[in-house]
Design a protein around this motif. Structure first.
Motif, PDB file in Angstrom:
ATOM      1  N   PRO A   1      39.054  -4.632  44.559  1.00 20.58           N
ATOM      2  CA  PRO A   1      39.699  -5.860  45.039  1.00 20.58           C
ATOM      3  C   PRO A   1      38.712  -6.799  45.723  1.00 20.58           C
ATOM      4  O   PRO A   1      37.760  -6.356  46.379  1.00 20.58           O
ATOM      5  CB  PRO A   1      40.750  -5.339  46.022  1.00 20.58           C
ATOM      6  CG  PRO A   1      40.269  -3.986  46.430  1.00 20.58           C
ATOM      7  CD  PRO A   1      39.538  -3.430  45.250  1.00 20.58           C
ATOM      8  N   VAL A   2      38.969  -8.086  45.570  1.00 20.54           N
ATOM      9  CA  VAL A   2      38.133  -9.111  46.193  1.00 20.54           C
ATOM     10  C   VAL A   2      38.945 -10.039  47.089  1.00 20.54           C
ATOM     11  O   VAL A   2      38.374 -10.851  47.803  1.00 20.54           O
ATOM     12  CB  VAL A   2      37.394  -9.946  45.107  1.00 20.54           C
ATOM     13  CG1 VAL A   2      36.422  -9.072  44.347  1.00 20.54           C
ATOM     14  CG2 VAL A   2      38.393 -10.607  44.151  1.00 20.54           C
ATOM     15  N   ALA A   3      40.273  -9.940  47.035  1.00 20.23           N
ATOM     16  CA  ALA A   3      41.132 -10.819  47.836  1.00 20.23           C
ATOM     17  C   ALA A   3      42.021 -10.004  48.772  1.00 20.23           C
ATOM     18  O   ALA A   3      43.157 -10.379  49.062  1.00 20.23           O
ATOM     19  CB  ALA A   3      41.996 -11.689  46.920  1.00 20.23           C
TER      20      ALA A   3
ATOM     21  N   THR B   1      43.862 -11.670  51.780  1.00 19.27           N
ATOM     22  CA  THR B   1      44.939 -12.633  51.521  1.00 19.27           C
ATOM     23  C   THR B   1      46.052 -12.052  50.659  1.00 19.27           C
ATOM     24  O   THR B   1      47.148 -12.606  50.592  1.00 19.27           O
ATOM     25  CB  THR B   1      44.381 -13.894  50.844  1.00 19.27           C
ATOM     26  OG1 THR B   1      43.593 -13.508  49.709  1.00 19.27           O
ATOM     27  CG2 THR B   1      43.510 -14.681  51.801  1.00 19.27           C
ATOM     28  N   ASN B   2      45.776 -10.943  50.002  1.00 13.76           N
ATOM     29  CA  ASN B   2      46.788 -10.241  49.221  1.00 13.76           C
ATOM     30  C   ASN B   2      47.533  -9.277  50.135  1.00 13.76           C
ATOM     31  O   ASN B   2      47.085  -8.987  51.254  1.00 13.76           O
ATOM     32  CB  ASN B   2      46.114  -9.486  48.071  1.00 13.76           C
ATOM     33  CG  ASN B   2      47.098  -8.994  47.030  1.00 13.76           C
ATOM     34  OD1 ASN B   2      48.242  -9.424  46.988  1.00 13.76           O
ATOM     35  ND2 ASN B   2      46.649  -8.098  46.175  1.00 13.76           N
TER      36      ASN B   2
ATOM     37  N   GLN C   1      41.704  -3.041  50.106  1.00 12.64           N
ATOM     38  CA  GLN C   1      43.043  -3.617  50.210  1.00 12.64           C
ATOM     39  C   GLN C   1      43.847  -2.870  51.267  1.00 12.64           C
ATOM     40  O   GLN C   1      44.118  -1.681  51.123  1.00 12.64           O
ATOM     41  CB  GLN C   1      43.785  -3.544  48.876  1.00 12.64           C
ATOM     42  CG  GLN C   1      45.236  -3.994  48.924  1.00 12.64           C
ATOM     43  CD  GLN C   1      45.376  -5.449  49.296  1.00 12.64           C
ATOM     44  OE1 GLN C   1      44.855  -6.326  48.605  1.00 12.64           O
ATOM     45  NE2 GLN C   1      46.081  -5.732  50.389  1.00 12.64           N
TER      46      GLN C   1
ATOM     47  N   ASP D   1      45.605  -9.382  43.090  1.00 14.59           N
ATOM     48  CA  ASP D   1      44.294  -9.647  43.669  1.00 14.59           C
ATOM     49  C   ASP D   1      43.491 -10.591  42.775  1.00 14.59           C
ATOM     50  O   ASP D   1      42.912 -11.579  43.250  1.00 14.59           O
ATOM     51  CB  ASP D   1      43.536  -8.326  43.854  1.00 14.59           C
ATOM     52  CG  ASP D   1      42.170  -8.512  44.470  1.00 14.59           C
ATOM     53  OD1 ASP D   1      42.059  -8.419  45.708  1.00 14.59           O
ATOM     54  OD2 ASP D   1      41.201  -8.777  43.713  1.00 14.59           O
ATOM     55  N   ALA D   2      43.481 -10.289  41.481  1.00 14.98           N
ATOM     56  CA  ALA D   2      42.733 -11.128  40.544  1.00 14.98           C
ATOM     57  C   ALA D   2      43.328 -12.533  40.452  1.00 14.98           C
ATOM     58  O   ALA D   2      42.597 -13.529  40.379  1.00 14.98           O
ATOM     59  CB  ALA D   2      42.702 -10.467  39.168  1.00 14.98           C
TER      60      ALA D   2
ATOM     61  N   ILE E   1      45.179 -14.144  42.810  1.00 15.98           N
ATOM     62  CA  ILE E   1      44.977 -14.855  44.071  1.00 15.98           C
ATOM     63  C   ILE E   1      43.530 -15.324  44.199  1.00 15.98           C
ATOM     64  O   ILE E   1      43.256 -16.437  44.682  1.00 15.98           O
ATOM     65  CB  ILE E   1      45.382 -13.949  45.255  1.00 15.98           C
ATOM     66  CG1 ILE E   1      46.911 -13.746  45.250  1.00 15.98           C
ATOM     67  CG2 ILE E   1      44.929 -14.537  46.585  1.00 15.98           C
ATOM     68  CD1 ILE E   1      47.395 -12.677  46.209  1.00 15.98           C
ATOM     69  N   SER E   2      42.595 -14.493  43.757  1.00 14.26           N
ATOM     70  CA  SER E   2      41.183 -14.879  43.844  1.00 14.26           C
ATOM     71  C   SER E   2      40.866 -16.082  42.963  1.00 14.26           C
ATOM     72  O   SER E   2      39.843 -16.750  43.156  1.00 14.26           O
ATOM     73  CB  SER E   2      40.284 -13.699  43.463  1.00 14.26           C
ATOM     74  OG  SER E   2      40.386 -13.404  42.075  1.00 14.26           O
ATOM     75  N   ARG E   3      41.723 -16.374  41.999  1.00 16.24           N
ATOM     76  CA  ARG E   3      41.553 -17.529  41.111  1.00 16.24           C
ATOM     77  C   ARG E   3      42.487 -18.681  41.474  1.00 16.24           C
ATOM     78  O   ARG E   3      42.675 -19.609  40.685  1.00 16.24           O
ATOM     79  CB  ARG E   3      41.786 -17.100  39.655  1.00 16.24           C
ATOM     80  CG  ARG E   3      40.659 -16.224  39.107  1.00 16.24           C
ATOM     81  CD  ARG E   3      41.111 -15.487  37.858  1.00 16.24           C
ATOM     82  NE  ARG E   3      40.027 -14.765  37.214  1.00 16.24           N
ATOM     83  CZ  ARG E   3      39.563 -13.590  37.623  1.00 16.24           C
ATOM     84  NH1 ARG E   3      40.086 -13.015  38.701  1.00 16.24           N
ATOM     85  NH2 ARG E   3      38.588 -12.988  36.958  1.00 16.24           N
TER      86      ARG E   3
END
Length: 644
Positions: free
Chosen positions: A242-244, A247-248, A319, A575-576, A578-580
């Motif tokens: 995960p990268v977000a 915020t997730n 996460q 996650d993907a 939201i990151s976009r």
């Protein structure tokens, strides 16, 4: 949503009597009627006419007939409004009862002799409450109130039926207390839970243990013996960091007294995770929810341990996971307790919670939660996983409908709800099936579906397995060892539009040979059932999951742990997105049933879901009631959702 009926209750309409209603003569009509006294209860005496009874009139909500259309508008991939979720204030404004409904019921009450100062309108305008007596209530409703005793010692006030004037009926969903017998059974003695809510040891869909293990396997070639996280990653392609995570959000719901042991989480993390030893979920206590660690037994910790161990490992330390711990140690909690905390308007929607089914706070019992009921104080996570459930027949239709509508509203707000579909095949919890009179018993013959899995506005998660001798690279099978995936036809809810083609295709390809009076097969009024079909989607489960305890290592065959696994997959999709800069998924069923998602699931074509003296339903190519669309494959689903 169209009409539905519980076998225990009959919602018949018929002219019963006439009465003066302001300002004209208006016929009374039968509004709700109960066909029999539920098991365990006995009518003991007529209720004294002077006893106080707080009558609550659940006012009909505005625009509920359009609720499904509103939800589809933000959930169908082809919609120009896909992902444009509503705010809480938009939800509250759209579904508030009309001024006409409020005034019609209020005028009738005043015209019937109720002084205006005794009529209270809730802040959300969802209900009217009248401080009344038994004598007045019986006169208003043409009802006859009695006291009923439960074998546990609980007493309950109810009537067999009640009536409303014809012009009032369109403005009232139901009245309490009346026919509803979803009574909350308290403990018989200290530290023993005896009512039948979610979260209690031995009740509902809970982990099943099949003994001790001597060796912990963590290799792909051993996945037919033990399903560990590496098996799940291989089966469902979940190789994602995960990268977000900040915020997730991902929430898992547990109901007191079920709670995790940190020592269990740490031991699991030591064997199967990276960087999670000593890490705990973020606790959100609802109505006195506590992490009760005084009893380390499997019955009290198995569910929560499994849910958190697998979810935390699969979403990794990147996460955070929110643990919604619901209910105090005295009463526990209910699904409505949780929904109240998420949505303040739901606290009083359609008359509010049912005090005969839902805990009441403040709790004046020793050790109870003495604060006010949590009402709109908790922010819902993007994905919420719940591994608990009722038999649909445990609840009245009005109660289930009210709750199902709330899941739709939260879906409109962008929340994805996941529920276990049950682990007794076409039977209900404990292997109980329905009888022709609406009662439930182990020797019943009528299929007994699970709720909320049957609500068309949630995603139900069922059971598959890697069978002995098979590998993770071969197709899975329906779970037929120790547990059986829940799946079948609802007796309350009509078939949603998004599912119509899939269900009709299955019924055409796999004609069902069972007598039509043991399952709800069509929209016709066959014996016992009175609604069109709805079948919950089944996504996946692991046949055997490993729970590590500080006391001993225990094999678990576990359907409910599948629900947080699916939640982990969807959380990584979020996650993907939201990151976009994209919104969270929200209600996923219309999307995954659409042509856009062909190829997003691996088909399951072998196995059944036995129960009620039958083999249950068959799996087949394409959709079926046992394994739904199949098992999710993360890379395909990720690609498809990122394109929306």
């Amino acid at each position: 949503m169209r009409s539905f009926l519980l076998p225990v209750l009959s919602f018949t309409l018929g002219l019963a009597a006439y009465a003066i209603a302001d300002p004209t003569l208006s016929p009374w009509q039968l509004h709700e009627q109960r066909s029999h006294i539920p098991a365990g209860w006995t009518r003991t005496r007529k209720l004294d006419s002077s006893v106080s009874v707080p009558l609550r009139f659940a006012l009909s909500q505005s625009n509920t007939e359009n609720l499904e259309a509103f939800l589809y508008e933000v959930s169908l991939p082809a919609s120009s409004n896909y992902g444009k979720h509503w705010s809480p204030s938009q939800i509250a404004a759209k579904f508030a009862p009309s001024a006409e409904s409020i005034e019609t019921v209020r005028s009738w009450l005043i015209g019937s002799g109720v002084e205006p100062h005794r009529i209270k309108l809730s802040p959300t305008k969802g209900w009217l409450e009248v401080a009344s007596t038994v004598e007045e209530a019986e006169s208003l409703l043409l009802a006859d109130y009695h006291v009923y005793d439960h074998e546990s010692g609980t007493k309950h006030i109810a009537c067999d039926s009640y009536h409303l004037p014809e012009h009032v009926i369109p403005h009232v969903d139901f009245v309490t207390p009346t026919i509803h017998f979803d009574a909350k059974i308290p403990r018989k003695r200290e530290n023993q839970y005896t009512r039948v809510p979610i979260g209690q040891p031995g009740q509902g869909s809970t982990p099943k243990t099949s003994g001790q293990i001597g060796t912990i396997f963590d290799q792909l070639e051993d996945c037919d013996q033990q399903i560990t996280p590496i098996c799940l990653r291989a089966l469902y392609g979940l190789w994602y960091q995960p990268v977000a995570g900040k915020t997730n959000s991902y929430g898992i719901v547990e109901y007191t007294p079920q709670s995790y042991l940190q020592s269990d989480l740490d031991l699991f993390a030591k064997n199967f995770s990276t960087g999670l030893e000593g890490v705990s979920p973020t606790l959100v206590s609802i109505d006195g929810g506590v992490i009760e660690g005084s009893d380390p037994s499997f019955d009290y910790n198995g569910e929560s341990d499994l849910d958190l161990e697998y979810a935390m490992t699969l979403v990794t330390k990147g996460q955070d996971i929110t643990l919604y711990q619901v209910g105090d140690i005295v009463q526990g909690g209910s699904f409505n307790t949780f929904l109240d905390a998420l949505d303040g308007t739901y606290c009083k929607y359609d008359g509010g919670d049912d005090p005969t089914q839902d805990p009441v706070y403040p709790d004046t019992a020793s050790g109870g939660y003495t604060g006010n009921e949590e009402c709109g104080t908790v922010k819902p996570a993007n994905v919420i996983s719940t591994s608990y459930g009722y038999n649909e027949a445990d609840l009245s239709p009005a109660y289930a409908i009210r709750q199902c509508n709330e899941y739709a509203k939260l879906g409109l707000m962008g929340v994805t709800f996941l529920f276990s579909s049950g682990d007794a095949g076409v039977a209900g919890n404990g292997g109980y099936c329905l009888n022709p009179d609406g009662t439930q018993s182990p020797d019943g013959k009528i299929f007994n579906p699970d709720f909320p899995a049957t609500c068309p506005y949630v995603t139900a998660v069922g059971a598959t397995q890697v069978s002995p001798g098979q590998s993770v690279w071969e197709p899975e099978n329906a779970c037929e060892q120790v547990i059986y995936s829940g799946g079948g036809f609802s007796n309350y809810f009509s078939m949603p539009l998004y599912q119509k083609a899939a269900v009709e295709g299955y019924l055409a390809a796999e004609p069902i040979s069972y007598p039509k009076d043991i399952y709800n097969s069509t929209g016709d009024k066959v014996d016992h059932f009175y609604s069109p079909v709805h079948i919950p989607i089944s996504l996946l489960t692991e046949q055997t999951t490993l729970l590590l305890s500080t006391v001993l290592s225990r094999w678990c065959t576990e359907l409910p742990a599948a629900t947080p696994v699916v939640g982990s997959i969807l959380t990584m999709v979020n996650d993907a997105r939201i990151s976009r800069g994209k919104p969270p998924l929200g209600f996923i069923n219309p999307a995954i049933y659409s042509a856009d998602f062909v190829g997003g699931f691996k088909d399951v074509t072998n196995g059944t879901n036995p129960g009620c003296g039958t083999l249950g339903f068959n799996t087949t190519k394409g959709w079926d009631p046992v394994t739904g669309l199949g098992t999710p494959y993360f890379p395909s689903l990720l690609s498809k959702w990122l394109s929306l």
